[in-house]
Design a protein around this motif. Structure first.
Motif, mmCIF file in Angstrom:
data_model
loop_
_atom_site.group_PDB
_atom_site.id
_atom_site.type_symbol
_atom_site.label_atom_id
_atom_site.label_comp_id
_atom_site.label_asym_id
_atom_site.label_seq_id
_atom_site.Cartn_x
_atom_site.Cartn_y
_atom_site.Cartn_z
ATOM 1 N N VAL A 80 11.802 3.720 -6.412
ATOM 2 C CA VAL A 80 12.337 4.259 -7.655
ATOM 3 C C VAL A 80 13.053 5.567 -7.353
ATOM 4 O O VAL A 80 12.458 6.479 -6.775
ATOM 5 C CB VAL A 80 11.203 4.535 -8.676
ATOM 6 N N ASN A 81 14.311 5.639 -7.736
ATOM 7 C CA ASN A 81 15.090 6.877 -7.534
ATOM 8 C C ASN A 81 14.972 7.408 -6.107
ATOM 9 O O ASN A 81 14.678 8.581 -5.886
ATOM 10 C CB ASN A 81 14.661 7.958 -8.539
ATOM 11 N N ARG A 82 15.155 6.538 -5.152
ATOM 12 C CA ARG A 82 15.080 6.877 -3.721
ATOM 13 C C ARG A 82 13.718 7.389 -3.287
ATOM 14 O O ARG A 82 13.581 8.073 -2.279
ATOM 15 C CB ARG A 82 16.162 7.890 -3.349
ATOM 16 N N LYS A 83 12.699 7.081 -4.063
ATOM 17 C CA LYS A 83 11.334 7.490 -3.739
ATOM 18 C C LYS A 83 10.452 6.244 -3.738
ATOM 19 O O LYS A 83 10.534 5.413 -4.638
ATOM 20 C CB LYS A 83 10.836 8.487 -4.792
ATOM 21 N N ASN A 84 9.604 6.118 -2.715
ATOM 22 C CA ASN A 84 8.709 4.969 -2.617
ATOM 23 C C ASN A 84 7.334 5.305 -3.186
ATOM 24 O O ASN A 84 6.791 6.370 -2.910
ATOM 25 C CB ASN A 84 8.548 4.525 -1.161
ATOM 26 N N THR A 85 6.798 4.373 -3.959
ATOM 27 C CA THR A 85 5.428 4.476 -4.445
ATOM 28 C C THR A 85 4.722 3.201 -4.008
ATOM 29 O O THR A 85 5.214 2.098 -4.259
ATOM 30 C CB THR A 85 5.388 4.598 -5.980
ATOM 31 N N THR A 86 3.563 3.346 -3.337
ATOM 32 C CA THR A 86 2.867 2.189 -2.791
ATOM 33 C C THR A 86 1.563 1.944 -3.535
ATOM 34 O O THR A 86 0.805 2.872 -3.807
ATOM 35 C CB THR A 86 2.589 2.382 -1.290
ATOM 36 N N TYR A 87 1.322 0.683 -3.843
ATOM 37 C CA TYR A 87 0.093 0.225 -4.482
ATOM 38 C C TYR A 87 -0.587 -0.729 -3.509
ATOM 39 O O TYR A 87 0.068 -1.352 -2.677
ATOM 40 C CB TYR A 87 0.409 -0.498 -5.794
ATOM 41 N N THR A 88 -1.912 -0.878 -3.620
ATOM 42 C CA THR A 88 -2.675 -1.754 -2.730
ATOM 43 C C THR A 88 -3.343 -2.838 -3.563
ATOM 44 O O THR A 88 -3.916 -2.549 -4.613
ATOM 45 C CB THR A 88 -3.739 -0.942 -1.964
ATOM 46 N N THR A 89 -3.284 -4.082 -3.071
ATOM 47 C CA THR A 89 -3.911 -5.177 -3.805
ATOM 48 C C THR A 89 -5.427 -5.068 -3.732
ATOM 49 O O THR A 89 -5.991 -4.573 -2.759
ATOM 50 C CB THR A 89 -3.469 -6.554 -3.264
ATOM 51 N N ASP A 90 -6.086 -5.558 -4.773
ATOM 52 C CA ASP A 90 -7.552 -5.517 -4.841
ATOM 53 C C ASP A 90 -8.155 -6.710 -4.107
ATOM 54 O O ASP A 90 -7.452 -7.459 -3.423
ATOM 55 C CB ASP A 90 -8.022 -5.441 -6.300
ATOM 56 N N ALA A 91 -9.455 -6.908 -4.266
ATOM 57 C CA ALA A 91 -10.174 -7.973 -3.559
ATOM 58 C C ALA A 91 -9.659 -9.358 -3.923
ATOM 59 O O ALA A 91 -9.835 -10.313 -3.167
ATOM 60 C CB ALA A 91 -11.668 -7.882 -3.857
ATOM 61 N N LEU A 92 -9.001 -9.488 -5.068
ATOM 62 C CA LEU A 92 -8.451 -10.776 -5.500
ATOM 63 C C LEU A 92 -6.944 -10.852 -5.272
ATOM 64 O O LEU A 92 -6.277 -11.733 -5.809
ATOM 65 C CB LEU A 92 -8.783 -11.026 -6.970
ATOM 66 N N GLY A 93 -6.407 -9.904 -4.488
ATOM 67 C CA GLY A 93 -4.987 -9.906 -4.162
ATOM 68 C C GLY A 93 -4.091 -9.421 -5.288
ATOM 69 O O GLY A 93 -2.877 -9.533 -5.210
ATOM 70 N N ARG A 94 -4.673 -8.833 -6.327
ATOM 71 C CA ARG A 94 -3.891 -8.439 -7.498
ATOM 72 C C ARG A 94 -3.384 -7.006 -7.391
ATOM 73 O O ARG A 94 -4.023 -6.159 -6.780
ATOM 74 C CB ARG A 94 -4.749 -8.556 -8.767
ATOM 75 N N TYR A 95 -2.258 -6.770 -8.037
ATOM 76 C CA TYR A 95 -1.702 -5.422 -8.141
ATOM 77 C C TYR A 95 -1.099 -5.249 -9.528
ATOM 78 O O TYR A 95 -0.739 -6.225 -10.191
ATOM 79 C CB TYR A 95 -0.636 -5.170 -7.063
#
Length: 110
Positions: free
Chosen positions: A52-67
Motif C-alpha cells: 500500500v502506497n509503496r509500503k509493505n504490511t505483512t500478515y501471518t496465517t493462523d493454524a487454519l491457514g486463514r488471514y
C-alpha cells in the motif's frame, strides 16, 4: 395446584463466545481468505504481504491457514503469498468500500 407447572420459569439461554470477525465500514473494505497447499490442506504461518502506497504490511496465517486484512481504503492492491518450501504467488485485488473480498490461494511446493 395442578396445571400451573412451568409458569414463571424461563428456559436458560446459551451464549457462545463471539469470534472476532471484522466487518467492513462504509469507507473501508476487508480482504480475507485461506492459504492452502496442493493437497488442499491449510498452511499455517504463511506470510501475506499487502503493498500500500509503496509500503509493505505483512500478515501471518493462523493454524487454519486463514488471514484477514481489515480497514482497507478502496483501491487496487498487490498481494504476495509466501510460505517456506513453496513458490511465492502474487495477485492483485480491488477493494470496494463496505465489502469483504475473499481470496483463497493454493501454493505449489518447490
Amino acid at each position: 395446584p395442578t396445571g400451573n407447572v412451568g409458569i414463571g420459569t424461563t428456559t436458560p439461554t446459551v451464549t457462545l463466545a463471539p469470534t472476532f470477525t471484522p466487518t467492513p465500514t462504509l469507507t473501508t473494505g476487508i480482504i480475507t481468505g485461506t492459504v492452502y497447499n496442493q493437497d488442499g490442506l491449510p498452511i499455517q504461518g504463511a506470510k501475506v504481504t499487502l503493498r500500500v502506497n509503496r509500503k509493505n504490511t505483512t500478515y501471518t496465517t493462523d493454524a487454519l491457514g486463514r488471514y484477514t486484512i481489515p480497514n482497507l481504503p478502496p483501491g487496487t492492491y498487490e498481494i504476495t503469498y509466501v510460505a517456506a518450501g513453496y513458490f511465492q504467488q502474487k495477485t492483485t485485488a480491488t477493494v470496494t468500500a463496505g465489502q469483504t473480498l475473499v481470496i483463497n490461494v493454493t501454493l505449489k511446493r518447490k
